[in-house]
Design an enzyme around this catalytic site. Sequence first.
Site, PDB file in Angstrom:
ATOM      1  N   SER A   1       0.855  -1.189   0.000  1.00 15.56           N
ATOM      2  CA  SER A   1       0.000   0.000   0.000  1.00 15.56           C
ATOM      3  C   SER A   1       0.887   1.234   0.000  1.00 15.56           C
ATOM      4  O   SER A   1       2.033   1.187   0.477  1.00 15.56           O
ATOM      5  CB  SER A   1      -0.889   0.012   1.246  1.00 15.56           C
TER       6      SER A   1
ATOM      7  N   TYR B   1      -1.721   0.205  10.917  1.00 13.25           N
ATOM      8  CA  TYR B   1      -1.940  -0.251   9.544  1.00 13.25           C
ATOM      9  C   TYR B   1      -0.732   0.084   8.680  1.00 13.25           C
ATOM     10  O   TYR B   1      -0.245  -0.772   7.930  1.00 13.25           O
ATOM     11  CB  TYR B   1      -3.194   0.381   8.951  1.00 13.25           C
TER      12      TYR B   1
END
Length: 250
Positions: free
Chosen positions: A138, A151
């Site tokens: 990501s 995260y």
Amino acid sequence: MSRIALITGATSGIGKATALAFAGAGIDLILCGRRQDKLDELSASLHAKVQVTSLIFDVRDNGAVQAMVASLPDAWKNIDILVNNAGNAHGLGTLDEGDTNDWDAMIDSNVKGLLYVSKAVIPLMLERGKGHIVNISSIAGKQTYANGTVYCASKAAVESISEGMRLELTQHGIKITNVAPGAVETDFSLVRFKGDKERAEKVYQGFEPLQPEDIADAVLYAVNAPSRVTIADVTILAGAQSAATTIHRK
């Protein structure tokens, strides 16, 4: 058989789009997920194009991962491509207010789950002296943002794991590709916000987000590149996005 790809988190979002793209390219599929009904539905839609089998497991359960991959018939163990796609974000807040259950869910799926599946598949690739592993990271793995620390850390781990895999496995004929998507319109935000649809929809308002097919296109390009080419790392942002949390909305 043609090339075989094992895809985790195959029943929705980027995983499903990748399965469809691979099927269109004639790549046989091992679809992995937690829901039998979703796997059966996707498998049925692809059977006319390629050979498909499915494995039901949660990537967070190492015992189940190892057992299910080991249960594959010998012909299906000739895995050419592994797409480590399964993973999610849970919650959005500061560390002092964070839910440790959310932290466990992200670290267990995004990091440990990727490692468990890779550990099950890499020996099969080593035996044949070839393979290609695609890890879905990501933009959050490259740029940490406030309220998403855990995260972001989990995706930064994916970045490091991809680099480590490349250092260890290139000599054995195994390519490693790290794909870092930006804002993709999937169920990602719906999961992060615990099913709050209104809040999730706001994430994608005011600009045109990436679609899962955009990421699948990049994955397909990487695995179809000539043997002399390794697509080592690619970051894909939405057209209106210039950084992890910088999106120019209308």
